[in-house]
Design a protein around this motif. Structure first.
Motif, PDB file in Angstrom:
ATOM      1  N   ASN A   1      -1.581  33.090  25.253  1.00  0.00           N
ATOM      2  CA  ASN A   1      -1.408  34.276  25.979  1.00  0.00           C
ATOM      3  C   ASN A   1      -1.543  33.417  27.633  1.00  0.00           C
ATOM      4  O   ASN A   1      -2.555  33.103  27.894  1.00  0.00           O
ATOM      5  CB  ASN A   1      -2.396  35.319  25.927  1.00  0.00           C
TER       6      ASN A   1
ATOM      7  N   GLY B   1      -1.305  40.632  21.669  1.00  0.00           N
ATOM      8  CA  GLY B   1      -0.828  39.902  22.542  1.00  0.00           C
ATOM      9  C   GLY B   1      -1.328  40.088  24.115  1.00  0.00           C
ATOM     10  O   GLY B   1      -2.472  40.180  24.096  1.00  0.00           O
ATOM     11  N   THR B   2      -0.719  39.454  25.092  1.00  0.00           N
ATOM     12  CA  THR B   2      -0.877  39.457  26.385  1.00  0.00           C
ATOM     13  C   THR B   2      -1.464  40.822  26.990  1.00  0.00           C
ATOM     14  O   THR B   2      -2.432  41.052  27.436  1.00  0.00           O
ATOM     15  CB  THR B   2      -0.020  38.934  27.419  1.00  0.00           C
TER      16      THR B   2
ATOM     17  N   THR C   1      -3.262  31.645  18.727  1.00  0.00           N
ATOM     18  CA  THR C   1      -2.499  32.219  19.912  1.00  0.00           C
ATOM     19  C   THR C   1      -2.387  31.511  21.177  1.00  0.00           C
ATOM     20  O   THR C   1      -3.400  31.088  21.473  1.00  0.00           O
ATOM     21  CB  THR C   1      -2.879  33.784  19.927  1.00  0.00           C
TER      22      THR C   1
ATOM     23  N   ASP D   1       3.978  35.220  24.961  1.00  0.00           N
ATOM     24  CA  ASP D   1       3.073  35.307  23.795  1.00  0.00           C
ATOM     25  C   ASP D   1       3.475  34.523  22.560  1.00  0.00           C
ATOM     26  O   ASP D   1       4.671  34.565  22.712  1.00  0.00           O
ATOM     27  CB  ASP D   1       2.714  36.708  23.198  1.00  0.00           C
TER      28      ASP D   1
END
Length: 329
Positions: A87, A126-127, A85, A65
């Motif tokens: 991911n 995040g992921t 972002t 991430d």
């Protein structure tokens, strides 16, 4: 120059170091991102502790991430100052990842952050959180809805599980949280909205019955192996489970009976290569369906120097919720 965690394999073996790198050492991709935060996920733990063949190119900056701000771009879709972002896309495995103050990535890997999610919150999601949202969306696409019956989340105290519990509870589902730490994490999971906390042994025993008493309308499974087999066996007719992890193993030794006698469905969730539209939808949903206070309550922040310790902890099952890495601390 910028600071990074670098994984290397040499004649002397594996090593990880906090080191200084030059900009010209970054990969040859289209967009340079000034990274604010990364996170520690289970896959990062494997990479950093050399616990499994996760890393496919050496040397490598780990971190599946990243969240930050575009610094420079050779692609018209992205301009300096854009909040973004990344991911998936084999970041932290095949390509240099987020555990550095700078990253260079392909334009198609980036997702624009929606209003209401800053880079710290994006890393906290995040992921893991993005995967949890994809699982919820998969259940919804299959017809699951609040009031349709209880939903179980396995590995509930982990990153994906914690966010899944919080999302489902906020959306109005009756959530059962399965964890191997019921004694220590029960209050935590109830604070996220779980109506029931169950010990993982209820689902993890090998050689369970091919069809068990119907118990859940749906599920989110992060564990795999016997847990997933037993969950499938205990689904109500036309129930479904979104599978996204293998913390308990990659095998799946069950029977077809739940599928052909109850019409249940196993929904695989691939977070790595989702198309941009699905990613944007998931992040838009996260901005509205995940309570910011709840996200903060399940998040801890560590500096880059603490990552190797946290990586070992996450492999040992000793990490609760989400761990954000402040790469500039």
């Amino acid at each position: 120059m910028f600071t990074a965690l670098l994984l290397q394999k040499t004649d002397d073996g594996f090593r990880h170091d906090i080191t200084e790198l030059a900009d010209d050492q970054l990969p040859d991709h289209e967009v340079t991102v000034a990274v604010d935060y990364s996170t520690v996920n289970y896959k990062d733990g494997l990479a950093i502790c050399n616990g499994a063949p996760v890393v496919r190119n050496w040397p490598l900056v780990p971190g599946i991430d990243l969240a930050g701000v575009v610094e420079a771009s050779d692609h018209p879709d992205w301009q300096p100052g854009d909040r973004v972002t990344v991911n998936g896309w084999d970041l932290g495995e095949k390509h240099w990842g987020g555990m550095a103050q700078k990253a260079r990535v392909e334009a198609g890997w980036l997702t624009r952050l929606p209003a209401g999610i800053d880079t710290r919150a994006a890393a906290a999601v995040g992921t893991a959180g993005y995967t949890a949202m994809l699982c919820v969306m998969a259940l919804e696409d299959h017809g699951a809805s609040p009031g349709g019956g209880p939903v179980v989340v396995t590995g509930a105290a982990g990153g994906v599980g914690s966010v899944a519990v919080a999302l489902l509870a906020k959306l109005g589902y009756e959530v059962a949280a399965s964890t191997g730490r019921a004694g220590t994490e029960g209050d935590y999971l109830r604070s996220l909205g779980a109506a029931e906390v169950i010990d993982r042994q209820e689902l993890s025993e090998p050689g369970g019955r091919p069809m068990a008493r119907p118990r859940w309308a749906a599920g989110v499974d992060t564990v795999g192996s016997h847990t997933l087999v037993n969950l499938i066996a205990a689904l109500e007719p036309e129930g479904c489970v979104a599978a996204c992890g293998l913390a308990g193993g990659s095998d799946l030794t069950g029977t077809v009976f739940p599928f052909i006698l109850r019409g249940v469905s196993l929904l695989g969730v691939n977070c790595v290569y989702q198309p941009p539209a699905r990613r944007t939808e998931a992040w838009s949903r996260l901005a509205t369906d995940l309570d910011s206070g709840t996200l903060e309550s399940i998040t801890s922040v560590v500096p880059l120097a603490e990552v190797p310790r946290v990586a070992a902890d996450i492999l040992a099952g000793a990490v609760r919720g989400r761990v954000v890495v402040d790469v500039n601390a």
